[in-house]
Design a protein around this motif. Structure first.
Motif, mmCIF file in Angstrom:
data_model
loop_
_atom_site.group_PDB
_atom_site.id
_atom_site.type_symbol
_atom_site.label_atom_id
_atom_site.label_comp_id
_atom_site.label_asym_id
_atom_site.label_seq_id
_atom_site.Cartn_x
_atom_site.Cartn_y
_atom_site.Cartn_z
ATOM 1 N N ARG A 1 -1.458 10.028 -5.212
ATOM 2 C CA ARG A 1 -1.425 8.548 -4.376
ATOM 3 C C ARG A 1 -2.601 8.100 -4.717
ATOM 4 O O ARG A 1 -3.839 8.231 -5.570
ATOM 5 C CB ARG A 1 -3.106 8.518 -2.808
ATOM 6 C CG ARG A 1 -2.244 10.711 -1.705
ATOM 7 C CD ARG A 1 -2.999 10.511 -0.809
ATOM 8 N NE ARG A 1 -4.138 11.584 -1.918
ATOM 9 C CZ ARG A 1 -5.863 11.480 -1.003
ATOM 10 N NH1 ARG A 1 -5.799 11.294 0.271
ATOM 11 N NH2 ARG A 1 -6.452 11.928 -1.176
ATOM 12 N N GLY A 2 -2.399 5.954 -4.356
ATOM 13 C CA GLY A 2 -3.687 5.073 -5.407
ATOM 14 C C GLY A 2 -3.562 5.122 -6.477
ATOM 15 O O GLY A 2 -4.169 4.620 -7.280
ATOM 16 N N LEU B 1 -3.140 3.828 -10.511
ATOM 17 C CA LEU B 1 -2.935 2.653 -10.308
ATOM 18 C C LEU B 1 -2.412 2.779 -12.202
ATOM 19 O O LEU B 1 -1.673 1.410 -12.748
ATOM 20 C CB LEU B 1 -4.122 1.849 -10.705
ATOM 21 C CG LEU B 1 -5.116 1.918 -9.077
ATOM 22 C CD1 LEU B 1 -6.861 1.459 -9.703
ATOM 23 C CD2 LEU B 1 -4.348 1.312 -8.413
ATOM 24 N N THR C 1 -6.903 6.307 -10.549
ATOM 25 C CA THR C 1 -6.186 5.997 -8.760
ATOM 26 C C THR C 1 -7.650 4.996 -8.197
ATOM 27 O O THR C 1 -8.954 4.944 -8.707
ATOM 28 C CB THR C 1 -6.622 7.393 -7.860
ATOM 29 O OG1 THR C 1 -6.506 8.745 -8.429
ATOM 30 C CG2 THR C 1 -6.991 8.184 -7.233
ATOM 31 N N ALA C 2 -6.974 3.726 -6.995
ATOM 32 C CA ALA C 2 -7.698 3.174 -7.021
ATOM 33 C C ALA C 2 -8.795 3.894 -6.171
ATOM 34 O O ALA C 2 -8.769 4.343 -5.749
ATOM 35 C CB ALA C 2 -6.206 2.738 -5.289
ATOM 36 N N ARG D 1 -10.130 2.613 -3.552
ATOM 37 C CA ARG D 1 -9.967 2.791 -1.915
ATOM 38 C C ARG D 1 -7.826 3.206 -1.655
ATOM 39 O O ARG D 1 -7.522 2.342 -2.436
ATOM 40 C CB ARG D 1 -10.276 1.275 -1.271
ATOM 41 C CG ARG D 1 -10.257 1.886 0.439
ATOM 42 C CD ARG D 1 -10.092 0.379 0.859
ATOM 43 N NE ARG D 1 -11.175 -0.445 0.705
ATOM 44 C CZ ARG D 1 -12.797 0.702 1.278
ATOM 45 N NH1 ARG D 1 -13.106 1.782 2.188
ATOM 46 N NH2 ARG D 1 -14.323 0.120 1.309
ATOM 47 N N LEU D 2 -7.825 4.027 -1.198
ATOM 48 C CA LEU D 2 -6.529 5.034 -1.449
ATOM 49 C C LEU D 2 -6.214 3.804 -0.373
ATOM 50 O O LEU D 2 -6.203 3.058 0.716
ATOM 51 C CB LEU D 2 -6.433 6.444 -0.745
ATOM 52 C CG LEU D 2 -7.331 7.010 -1.046
ATOM 53 C CD1 LEU D 2 -7.426 8.767 -1.230
ATOM 54 C CD2 LEU D 2 -6.986 7.213 -3.052
ATOM 55 N N PRO D 3 -4.590 3.940 -0.509
ATOM 56 C CA PRO D 3 -3.743 3.525 0.900
ATOM 57 C C PRO D 3 -4.200 3.544 1.781
ATOM 58 O O PRO D 3 -3.727 2.412 2.744
ATOM 59 C CB PRO D 3 -2.530 3.760 0.392
ATOM 60 C CG PRO D 3 -2.673 4.178 -1.195
ATOM 61 C CD PRO D 3 -3.834 4.638 -1.119
ATOM 62 N N ASP D 4 -4.704 4.636 2.786
ATOM 63 C CA ASP D 4 -5.001 4.883 4.010
ATOM 64 C C ASP D 4 -6.371 4.265 4.251
ATOM 65 O O ASP D 4 -6.814 4.064 5.436
ATOM 66 C CB ASP D 4 -4.759 6.027 4.773
ATOM 67 C CG ASP D 4 -6.070 7.275 3.607
ATOM 68 O OD1 ASP D 4 -6.529 6.802 3.053
ATOM 69 O OD2 ASP D 4 -6.256 8.184 3.973
ATOM 70 N N PHE E 1 -12.219 6.788 -2.569
ATOM 71 C CA PHE E 1 -12.284 7.584 -3.479
ATOM 72 C C PHE E 1 -13.197 7.123 -4.900
ATOM 73 O O PHE E 1 -12.575 6.265 -5.731
ATOM 74 C CB PHE E 1 -10.732 7.726 -3.728
ATOM 75 C CG PHE E 1 -10.008 8.993 -4.167
ATOM 76 C CD1 PHE E 1 -10.177 9.741 -3.579
ATOM 77 C CD2 PHE E 1 -9.912 8.529 -5.871
ATOM 78 C CE1 PHE E 1 -10.001 10.950 -3.866
ATOM 79 C CE2 PHE E 1 -9.360 10.137 -6.007
ATOM 80 C CZ PHE E 1 -9.479 10.874 -5.275
ATOM 81 N N ARG F 1 -14.691 1.553 -12.443
ATOM 82 C CA ARG F 1 -13.966 1.209 -11.547
ATOM 83 C C ARG F 1 -13.999 -0.140 -10.297
ATOM 84 O O ARG F 1 -12.757 -0.292 -10.114
ATOM 85 C CB ARG F 1 -14.670 2.063 -10.833
ATOM 86 C CG ARG F 1 -13.501 3.240 -9.369
ATOM 87 C CD ARG F 1 -14.564 3.445 -8.516
ATOM 88 N NE ARG F 1 -16.355 3.742 -8.166
ATOM 89 C CZ ARG F 1 -16.989 4.370 -8.289
ATOM 90 N NH1 ARG F 1 -16.995 5.316 -8.345
ATOM 91 N NH2 ARG F 1 -18.059 4.043 -7.886
ATOM 92 N N ASP G 1 -12.000 -2.281 -7.975
ATOM 93 C CA ASP G 1 -12.130 -2.448 -6.379
ATOM 94 C C ASP G 1 -13.680 -2.774 -6.709
ATOM 95 O O ASP G 1 -14.069 -1.616 -7.282
ATOM 96 C CB ASP G 1 -11.617 -2.189 -5.394
ATOM 97 C CG ASP G 1 -11.844 -2.877 -4.472
ATOM 98 O OD1 ASP G 1 -12.292 -3.631 -4.229
ATOM 99 O OD2 ASP G 1 -11.385 -1.726 -3.422
#
Length: 179
Positions: free
Chosen positions: A35-36, A38, A54-55, A57-60, A64, A115, A119
């Motif tokens: 998930r997420g 990058l 990993t992002a 903020r996850l897609p949902d 994170f 990070r 974002d």
């Protein structure tokens, strides 16, 4: 998006873009879809992903904090085995050395900057990974950061990698072409 270190060392940020093949391998490594993703911050010598970016903020929408996530099964198993040997209190004691503590704090600050170059997520502001900057909590996260940032950035992550049975210089991938 890529961030650059102020000391001129190699750029970090999101690493290399993840290919469709990388995403297939990550699914196999994790046993679920990643998930997420990058990018890929570190690879096995054979080219497979070892550390995913990993992002924040996850897609949902879930925050994170673990920007650098260790995915390589042999590396994660080695970190788990090392944690089981009760080495974390020994590594944490090294933080009493002002030089180690200073370098660990700098690693924490760089992690946050990397990070936040992607974002800024208020819910996780100030929190990096692995217990930085004052504790040793998760060798998986610290090893992932050390692999992504390069040797000499995260002293505890470097030590965990040096003490583990896994090496980034030797392929220990188990290939499952059925995936």
């Amino acid at each position: 998006m890529t961030s650059s270190r102020t000391d001129g060392s190699r750029p970090l940020g999101i690493g290399e873009p993840a290919s469709d093949e990388d995403l297939r391998v990550l699914r196999s490594q994790l046993g679920r879809p990643a998930r997420g993703v990058l990018g890929i911050a570190a690879r096995c010598v054979c080219g497979r992903p070892t550390v995913v970016v990993t992002a924040p903020r996850l897609p949902d929408g879930t925050p994170f904090p673990t920007f650098y996530y260790l995915t390589h099964p042999a590396a994660t198993a080695a970190m788990s085995a090392l944690e089981a040997t009760q080495v974390m209190p020994e590594l944490a004691a090294l933080l009493e050395d002002p030089a180690v503590s200073s370098q660990y704090t700098a690693a924490h600050e760089q992690y946050l900057a990397d990070r936040e170059s992607v974002d800024v997520v208020p819910e996780i502001a100030g929190f990096s990974a692995g217990g930085m900057p004052s504790r040793v909590k998760c060798l998986h996260a610290l090893a992932a950061h050390a692999l992504a940032a390069g040797h000499g950035v995260n002293p505890i992550g470097d030590m965990a990698l040096e003490r583990s049975t896994w090496s980034p210089t030797r392929c220990q991938c188990v290939v499952d072409d059925a995936d």
